[in-house]
Scaffold this motif. Structure first.
Motif, PDB file in Angstrom:
ATOM      1  N   ALA A  98      -4.043   1.374   1.568  1.00 22.51           N
ATOM      2  CA  ALA A  98      -2.872   1.801   0.825  1.00 22.51           C
ATOM      3  C   ALA A  98      -2.692   0.882  -0.361  1.00 22.51           C
ATOM      4  CB  ALA A  98      -1.623   1.774   1.700  1.00 22.51           C
ATOM      5  N   VAL A  99      -2.136   1.413  -1.419  1.00 23.12           N
ATOM      6  CA  VAL A  99      -1.839   0.589  -2.577  1.00 23.12           C
ATOM      7  C   VAL A  99      -0.551  -0.143  -2.285  1.00 23.12           C
ATOM      8  CG1 VAL A  99      -1.358   0.598  -5.028  1.00 23.12           C
ATOM      9  CG2 VAL A  99      -2.952   2.249  -4.078  1.00 23.12           C
ATOM     10  N   ALA A 100      -0.597  -1.444  -2.146  1.00 21.99           N
ATOM     11  CA  ALA A 100       0.580  -2.192  -1.714  1.00 21.99           C
ATOM     12  C   ALA A 100       0.771  -3.436  -2.545  1.00 21.99           C
ATOM     13  CB  ALA A 100       0.439  -2.576  -0.243  1.00 21.99           C
ATOM     14  N   THR A 101       2.015  -3.815  -2.743  1.00 23.19           N
ATOM     15  CA  THR A 101       2.327  -5.055  -3.426  1.00 23.19           C
ATOM     16  C   THR A 101       2.115  -6.215  -2.462  1.00 23.19           C
ATOM     17  OG1 THR A 101       3.991  -3.958  -4.776  1.00 23.19           O
ATOM     18  CG2 THR A 101       4.117  -6.342  -4.647  1.00 23.19           C
ATOM     19  N   PRO A 102       1.377  -7.254  -2.857  1.00 20.40           N
ATOM     20  CA  PRO A 102       1.167  -8.386  -1.948  1.00 20.40           C
ATOM     21  C   PRO A 102       2.492  -8.989  -1.510  1.00 20.40           C
ATOM     22  CG  PRO A 102      -0.294  -8.528  -3.849  1.00 20.40           C
ATOM     23  CD  PRO A 102       0.684  -7.429  -4.140  1.00 20.40           C
ATOM     24  N   GLY A 134       3.076  -8.214   6.859  1.00 22.24           N
ATOM     25  CA  GLY A 134       4.064  -8.629   5.869  1.00 22.24           C
ATOM     26  C   GLY A 134       5.121  -7.591   5.574  1.00 22.24           C
ATOM     27  N   GLY A 135       4.974  -6.393   6.145  1.00 21.49           N
ATOM     28  CA  GLY A 135       5.980  -5.362   5.932  1.00 21.49           C
ATOM     29  C   GLY A 135       5.847  -4.693   4.583  1.00 21.49           C
ATOM     30  N   VAL A 136       6.962  -4.229   4.057  1.00 26.25           N
ATOM     31  CA  VAL A 136       6.983  -3.541   2.770  1.00 26.25           C
ATOM     32  C   VAL A 136       8.002  -4.222   1.865  1.00 26.25           C
ATOM     33  CG1 VAL A 136       6.276  -1.327   3.759  1.00 26.25           C
ATOM     34  CG2 VAL A 136       8.715  -1.872   3.578  1.00 26.25           C
ATOM     35  N   ALA A 137       7.882  -3.975   0.577  1.00 29.72           N
ATOM     36  CA  ALA A 137       8.816  -4.538  -0.402  1.00 29.72           C
ATOM     37  C   ALA A 137       8.972  -6.043  -0.213  1.00 29.72           C
ATOM     38  CB  ALA A 137      10.171  -3.840  -0.322  1.00 29.72           C
ATOM     39  N   VAL A 148       7.454   2.518  -1.437  1.00 30.06           N
ATOM     40  CA  VAL A 148       8.455   1.445  -1.364  1.00 30.06           C
ATOM     41  C   VAL A 148       7.971   0.209  -2.117  1.00 30.06           C
ATOM     42  CG1 VAL A 148       9.655  -0.147   0.187  1.00 30.06           C
ATOM     43  CG2 VAL A 148       9.438   2.265   0.806  1.00 30.06           C
ATOM     44  N   ASN A 149       6.693  -0.131  -1.958  1.00 30.74           N
ATOM     45  CA  ASN A 149       6.166  -1.353  -2.568  1.00 30.74           C
ATOM     46  C   ASN A 149       6.176  -1.314  -4.087  1.00 30.74           C
ATOM     47  OD1 ASN A 149       5.689  -2.518  -0.094  1.00 30.74           O
ATOM     48  ND2 ASN A 149       3.534  -1.916  -0.013  1.00 30.74           N
ATOM     49  N   ALA A 151       4.041   4.998  -9.585  1.00 39.39           N
ATOM     50  CA  ALA A 151       3.606   3.695 -10.089  1.00 39.39           C
ATOM     51  C   ALA A 151       2.384   3.198  -9.319  1.00 39.39           C
ATOM     52  CB  ALA A 151       4.745   2.681  -9.985  1.00 39.39           C
ATOM     53  N   ALA A 152       2.327   3.517  -8.020  1.00 48.35           N
ATOM     54  CA  ALA A 152       1.150   3.158  -7.221  1.00 48.35           C
ATOM     55  C   ALA A 152      -0.078   3.923  -7.683  1.00 48.35           C
ATOM     56  CB  ALA A 152       1.419   3.428  -5.744  1.00 48.35           C
ATOM     57  N   ARG A 153       0.139   5.151  -8.153  1.00 52.65           N
ATOM     58  CA  ARG A 153      -0.893   6.055  -8.675  1.00 52.65           C
ATOM     59  C   ARG A 153      -1.754   6.680  -7.589  1.00 52.65           C
ATOM     60  NH1 ARG A 153      -2.109   6.115 -13.999  1.00 52.65           N
ATOM     61  NH2 ARG A 153      -3.042   8.122 -13.399  1.00 52.65           N
ATOM     62  N   SER A 154      -2.166   5.928  -6.575  1.00 51.19           N
ATOM     63  CA  SER A 154      -2.960   6.512  -5.500  1.00 51.19           C
ATOM     64  C   SER A 154      -2.820   5.676  -4.238  1.00 51.19           C
ATOM     65  CB  SER A 154      -4.443   6.626  -5.890  1.00 51.19           C
ATOM     66  OG  SER A 154      -5.021   5.347  -6.010  1.00 51.19           O
ATOM     67  N   VAL A 155      -2.984   6.332  -3.110  1.00 49.48           N
ATOM     68  CA  VAL A 155      -2.963   5.679  -1.805  1.00 49.48           C
ATOM     69  C   VAL A 155      -4.191   6.166  -1.054  1.00 49.48           C
ATOM     70  CG1 VAL A 155      -1.726   5.407   0.382  1.00 49.48           C
ATOM     71  CG2 VAL A 155      -0.434   5.606  -1.748  1.00 49.48           C
ATOM     72  N   GLU A 156      -5.036   5.261  -0.630  1.00 50.09           N
ATOM     73  CA  GLU A 156      -6.236   5.698   0.073  1.00 50.09           C
ATOM     74  C   GLU A 156      -5.876   6.142   1.482  1.00 50.09           C
ATOM     75  OE1 GLU A 156      -9.827   3.528  -0.379  1.00 50.09           O
ATOM     76  OE2 GLU A 156     -10.581   4.195   1.560  1.00 50.09           O
TER      77      GLU A 156
END
Length: 526
Positions: free
Chosen positions: A113-117, A178-181, A460-461, A477-482
């Motif tokens: 998934a495209v996620a914010t670290p 680490g969860g989300v956001a 959410v991220n 903003a993520a544009r894609s999620v694998e």
């Protein structure tokens, strides 16, 4: 689309003998009794417990053991049960077989998934909203629990507890990484819904609204009554499902409706254009006339498909149509027979369809009886998933049929293809808890749990604010999620909240009784 077989049954409800031997006409009476006395679903919320606030941030890559995430279960009788916590040892996704398109500009398909670290430098989005309390984000997860004279098992659907286990394990993996956001943990509240009972579905929606959750994930409970799901976006609740929504609905309920699948319009457009590009409508393939079988439950779709057929060069004289209407149940066998006879008598050589998943199997069986063996070119609305069910098509009649799909069905039985990074990461979550990998699950059901929750996490991220209205902007903003099998790649352009923006062809082989991928490359939508 994990529950297409249930949807198939719903279309054939007036023929209950097809559902379970011995039920007969009593099923209809029983269904009516369910509607008159729907079970009450009483909401009980259980906190998500305490979680570590560190990790890599990729929802599918859980490097350590999961936190003890306890979800609330809301049974149809109102009895709350414990969630299914587990220790999830995820793996960083590696390479996969097949070819997928590159990540769109600004996107990232390196992980599941495209996620914010969630480590150093991560800035939580500003704001708060309903369902956000401290470090927890409360979400509703709706699982299917068919009760009455028949059960989940009659349709090959995992039990409600098994479905909950799929979701809880994915939640655990997200939270342990680490969860989300940046610092929030998903706190699921599980609701059980009788997918065959419209009154119960309405009650569940009311109960979800009263629970004041941040978002809703539906495992397919509203797939056969999609109009009832409108209550969620109407209440300002982001609704994530596996249903193929019409584009008009996606726009009407924007920014609150999301799907791992594509819109119907995109599915049909890709199918017609891809079939044309593969020479399906050419004289060299033996083409003379096309039989177009459809149901008009979504009234705007058949004319749009016909317009696409004209666009690729077919004249009105080359298209023979048959409208099965919008039957409240299964279309009458005589109506289906008339469609076969009309096509055969008109010199039809090739057949396509729109919206006829509940009746396509019978069409092919009647066609085989009548000695009518056209070439089939299909948009994959669920025909692939239900091919080997009791209500699937006559396999000799669909020999060498081609289906255009946005998903990953077929790659699990295609020689030389290997699981993708997302599929490996999702399978690792379940295998760490003694469950089979997604290829071995019924219709890849656990993969749907990964995809829906990864979609939510990606949104959410990247959201500009921790608010329900901001999820669509976050996903774009993520544009894609694998995604994992059974869903294919996606590209969330501005205004887009549905997936499977790509396609590839499958072919049915009688030698294995299966659909296999004949071109592993996912091509961009037309």
């Amino acid at each position: 689309m994990p529950f297409r077989q249930l949807r198939l049954w719903a279309g054939r409800a007036p023929l209950p003998q097809r559902v379970a031997a011995g039920i007969g006409a009593a099923l209809v009476v029983a269904v009516v009794s369910w509607l008159l006395v729907p079970p009450k679903a009483t909401v009980t919320t259980v906190g998500a417990g305490t979680f570590p606030n560190s990790g890599a941030g990729s929802p599918g890559a859980a490097p350590g053991r999961a936190g003890a995430a306890t979800g609330a279960t809301v049974s149809p009788a109102g009895t709350a049960g414990a969630g299914t916590p587990g220790s999830v040892a995820g793996t960083s996704p590696g390479g996969g077989g097949g070819t997928t398109p590159g990540a769109p500009a600004g996107g990232n398909q390196a992980g599941p998934a495209v996620a914010t670290p969630n480590g150093t430098g991560c800035s939580p989005p500003p704001g708060t909203d309903q369902g956000v309390s401290g470090a927890d984000i409360k979400i509703a997860i709706i699982v299917i629990n068919i009760f009455g004279p028949t059960t989940n098992g009659a349709f090959g659907i995992a039990s409600a507890s098994q479905q909950q286990a799929y979701f809880q394990n994915v939640v655990n993996a997200i939270n342990s990484s680490g969860g989300v956001a940046c610092r929030h943990k998903l706190a699921p509240v599980f609701f059980q819904a009788n997918a065959a009972d419209s009154s119960n579905l309405q009650q569940v929606c009311l109960d979800v609204e009263q629970a004041k959750v941040f978002a809703v994930v539906d495992y397919g409970a509203y797939d056969i009554y999609p109009s009832l799901a409108a209550c969620f976006p109407n209440s300002g609740l982001p609704y994530i499902s596996v249903t193929l929504p019409p584009q008009s609905e996606q726009k009407q309920f924007y920014p609150y409706i999301f799907s791992s699948a594509s819109t119907l319009e995109l599915l049909y457009r890709n199918a017609v254009m891809a079939l044309a590009g593969r020479g399906f409508f050419s004289a060299s393939s033996g083409f003379r006339k096309l039989g177009f079988l459809y149901e008009d439950c979504v009234a705007q779709e058949p004319p749009e498909v016909e317009a696409l057929l004209h666009q690729v060069g077919l004249s009105a004289a080359q298209i023979v149509t048959y409208d099965l209407g919008c039957p409240t149940g299964f279309a009458s066998p005589s109506d289906v027979e008339q469609a076969v006879l009309k096509f055969k008598g008109s010199g039809v050589t090739h057949v396509t369809e729109a919206g006829t998943v509940p009746n396509f199997g019978l069409f092919t069986k009647v066609a085989e009886q009548q000695g009518f063996r056209p070439k089939y070119g299909l948009p994959d609305e669920g025909e692939v998933a239900v091919t080997n069910s009791n209500e699937g098509p006559d396999q000799n009649n669909i020999a060498d049929a081609v289906a255009i799909t946005g998903g990953r069905f077929g790659e699990d039985v295609t020689p030389g293809m290997q699981p993708t990074a997302g599929t490996k990461a999702c399978s690792a979550i379940f295998q760490a808890n003694g469950m089979p990998p997604v290829y071995q699950q019924p219709l890849g059901a656990g993969g749907s749990a990964c995809d829906d929750l990864w979609l939510l996490a990606g949104a959410v991220n990247h959201a500009p604010a921790l608010q329900r209205r901001a999820l669509a902007a976050g996903l774009q903003a993520a544009r894609s999620v694998e995604f994992s099998y059974p869903y294919g790649p996606n590209k969330f352009d501005p205004g887009v909240t549905t997936g499977q923006e790509f396609w590839r062809p499958l072919q049915f082989l009688t030698s294995c009784g299966c659909w296999r991928v004949i071109d592993p490359t996912f091509h961009p939508s037309f």
